[in-house]
Design a protein around this motif. Structure first.
Motif, PDB file in Angstrom:
ATOM      1  N   MET A  90       0.824  -1.202   0.000  1.00  0.00           N
ATOM      2  CA  MET A  90       0.000   0.000   0.000  1.00  0.00           C
ATOM      3  C   MET A  90       0.863   1.259   0.000  1.00  0.00           C
ATOM      4  N   CYS A  91       0.303   2.357  -0.528  1.00  0.00           N
ATOM      5  CA  CYS A  91       1.065   3.597  -0.615  1.00  0.00           C
ATOM      6  C   CYS A  91       1.110   4.336   0.717  1.00  0.00           C
ATOM      7  N   HIS A  93      -0.732   6.901   1.679  1.00  0.00           N
ATOM      8  CA  HIS A  93      -1.104   8.318   1.696  1.00  0.00           C
ATOM      9  C   HIS A  93      -2.308   8.665   0.825  1.00  0.00           C
ATOM     10  N   CYS A  94      -2.900   7.704   0.129  1.00  0.00           N
ATOM     11  CA  CYS A  94      -4.080   8.000  -0.679  1.00  0.00           C
ATOM     12  C   CYS A  94      -5.324   8.053   0.210  1.00  0.00           C
ATOM     13  N   TYR A  95      -6.464   8.391  -0.372  1.00  0.00           N
ATOM     14  CA  TYR A  95      -7.706   8.511   0.397  1.00  0.00           C
ATOM     15  C   TYR A  95      -8.025   7.207   1.131  1.00  0.00           C
ATOM     16  N   ALA A  96      -7.916   6.066   0.431  1.00  0.00           N
ATOM     17  CA  ALA A  96      -8.247   4.775   1.052  1.00  0.00           C
ATOM     18  C   ALA A  96      -7.317   4.480   2.224  1.00  0.00           C
ATOM     19  N   CYS A  97      -6.032   4.689   2.024  1.00  0.00           N
ATOM     20  CA  CYS A  97      -5.065   4.402   3.082  1.00  0.00           C
ATOM     21  C   CYS A  97      -5.283   5.293   4.301  1.00  0.00           C
ATOM     22  N   LYS A  98      -5.663   6.540   4.070  1.00  0.00           N
ATOM     23  CA  LYS A  98      -5.850   7.475   5.185  1.00  0.00           C
ATOM     24  C   LYS A  98      -7.205   7.325   5.871  1.00  0.00           C
ATOM     25  N   ASN A  99      -8.096   6.531   5.270  1.00  0.00           N
ATOM     26  CA  ASN A  99      -9.437   6.395   5.832  1.00  0.00           C
ATOM     27  C   ASN A  99      -9.770   4.947   6.175  1.00  0.00           C
ATOM     28  N   GLY A 100      -8.761   4.207   6.604  1.00  0.00           N
ATOM     29  CA  GLY A 100      -8.984   2.869   7.131  1.00  0.00           C
ATOM     30  C   GLY A 100      -9.288   1.797   6.115  1.00  0.00           C
ATOM     31  N   MET A 101      -8.969   2.037   4.844  1.00  0.00           N
ATOM     32  CA  MET A 101      -9.235   1.055   3.796  1.00  0.00           C
ATOM     33  C   MET A 101      -7.996   0.785   2.940  1.00  0.00           C
ATOM     34  N   HIS A 103      -6.554  -1.774   2.124  1.00  0.00           N
ATOM     35  CA  HIS A 103      -6.653  -2.954   1.261  1.00  0.00           C
ATOM     36  C   HIS A 103      -7.231  -2.616  -0.112  1.00  0.00           C
ATOM     37  N   VAL A 104      -7.796  -1.416  -0.255  1.00  0.00           N
ATOM     38  CA  VAL A 104      -8.231  -0.950  -1.569  1.00  0.00           C
ATOM     39  C   VAL A 104      -7.503   0.346  -1.919  1.00  0.00           C
ATOM     40  N   ILE A 284     -15.797  -7.902  -3.252  1.00  0.00           N
ATOM     41  CA  ILE A 284     -14.701  -8.315  -2.366  1.00  0.00           C
ATOM     42  C   ILE A 284     -13.425  -8.326  -3.192  1.00  0.00           C
ATOM     43  N   ARG A 285     -12.449  -7.490  -2.804  1.00  0.00           N
ATOM     44  CA  ARG A 285     -11.210  -7.444  -3.579  1.00  0.00           C
ATOM     45  C   ARG A 285     -10.135  -8.312  -2.943  1.00  0.00           C
ATOM     46  N   VAL A 286      -9.684  -7.929  -1.758  1.00  0.00           N
ATOM     47  CA  VAL A 286      -8.668  -8.738  -1.075  1.00  0.00           C
ATOM     48  C   VAL A 286      -9.088  -8.918   0.381  1.00  0.00           C
ATOM     49  N   TYR A 287      -8.426  -8.231   1.324  1.00  0.00           N
ATOM     50  CA  TYR A 287      -8.686  -8.450   2.746  1.00  0.00           C
ATOM     51  C   TYR A 287      -8.030  -7.345   3.556  1.00  0.00           C
TER      52      TYR A 287
END
Length: 342
Positions: A90-91, A93-101, A103-104, A284-287
């Motif tokens: 995972m990066c 710093h993107c929206y998903a990473c900064k908002n508890g997601m 895995h996407v 469902i993508r990954v986990y």
């Protein structure tokens, strides 16, 4: 001169070779693993066929693997520690990473796709991907922790309740594990629909209500067994048009379809039909890491899921092309593990 190791290397569409290549070294923030087993996944088949959008040759594929620690930066793990690897990259710093997601993650990568993976004798991985496993999990079982994490995520994301009847459409490796986790979560009856004789045999051995789609109408069987109501939760685990259609046909009014299978081409979905019946589709993508990946390790450690029976073959890396073709045919195989030492 760099030390050498055995590896199955993807060189281009339908071209994989067993080669002697440079053995990786653990750099800063990394651990070096000696791989025990690597599992062939559907994404590895896409790589093999030259259809994966990100994989670049030459590549040592495989994101489902177990092994032992050889060395690690700062001695983070003792040599000999038995481990599996959460391959998600995972990066942060993107929206998903900064908002508890995470895995996407917007730029989610995987070891074995975006960096070398487990089809070599050794692999260097980021320290934060390493997960020790207890002695109650064998290294062979450890190679199935990653797909088990997908199953755990799918069932956790579902509305499945204790006593429900559910259906798994597609009895590949992930489908077999979803069926087991659904039963563990309290499903009183689990239908498993499949056409491969080998996979039907495994599903029956695991104690599920099997539907041979080559001889039976999946929707008719499930609707007949539920007095026409259908089932409240359906797990689509094949990613093909026929099972996507069947999922819509057997889900009850107000029910939920978990889209676990990854379609190779965009499917057609009758949204109007789902809208009229207020059916929810949950992709469902990954986990997730702690809830699902570590959860899979914890569940496996109890011995309450069978990670051995779904393994139909253990093959040497020197037969990687044969293994890929066998897995791609999906008739006489379920989970194929690769031994990279041979």
């Amino acid at each position: 001169m760099a030390e050498k190791m055995n590896a199955a290397v993807w060189l281009g569409p339908e071209k994989m070779e067993f080669q002697r290549v440079d053995r990786p070294v653990a750099g800063p923030g990394q651990a070096l693993l000696k791989v025990a087993y690597g599992g062939i996944c559907g994404s590895d088949i896409m790589i093999y066929l030259g259809k994966h959008p990100r994989a670049k040759a030459p590549l040592i594929a495989c994101h489902e693997f177990s092994g032992t620690i050889v060395e690690s930066d700062g001695n983070a793990f003792a040599p000999g520690t038995r481990v599996v690897v959460n391959p998600l990259l995972m990066c942060g710093h993107c929206y998903a990473c900064k908002n508890g997601m995470p895995h996407v993650c917007a730029t989610l990568g995987l070891l074995g796709i975006d960096a070398d993976g487990g089809f070599g004798e050794y692999v260097a991985v980021p320290l934060d991907t390493v997960r020790p496993i207890p002695d109650s999990i064998s290294l062979q079982e450890g190679a199935l922790i990653e797909p088990l994490a997908v199953a755990v995520h799918a069932v956790r994301a579902s509305r499945l309740k204790v006593g429900d009847v559910t259906a798994i459409l597609g009895a590949g490796p992930v489908g077999m594990l979803v069926a087991q986790v659904a039963r563990l979560a309290g499903a009183r009856k689990v239908f498993v629909a499949e056409m491969s004789p080998k996979r039907l045999e495994i599903a029956e051995k695991l104690g599920f209500d099997v539907i041979n789609v080559a001889e039976q109408d999946t929707a008719a069987v499930i609707l007949d067994a539920t007095d026409g109501a259908g089932v409240p939760v359906v797990f689509e685990t094949a990613g093909v048009q026929a099972t996507i259609n069947n999922a819509a046909a057997v889900v009850s009014i107000g029910g939920q379809i978990l889209q676990v299978g990854m379609p190779k081409t965009p499917p057609t979905i009758n949204i109007t039909d789902l809208l009229f019946r207020e059916v929810q589709r949950q992709p469902i993508r990954v986990y997730r890491d702690k809830e699902d990946f570590q959860g899979a390790i914890d569940i496996a450690a109890t011995g309450r899921v069978d990670l051995i029976t779904p393994v139909s073959h253990i093959m040497p890396a020197s037969q990687i092309s044969e293994a890929m073709e066998l897995m791609h045919a999906a008739k006489e195989s379920c989970k194929i593990l690769i031994d990279p030492t041979r």
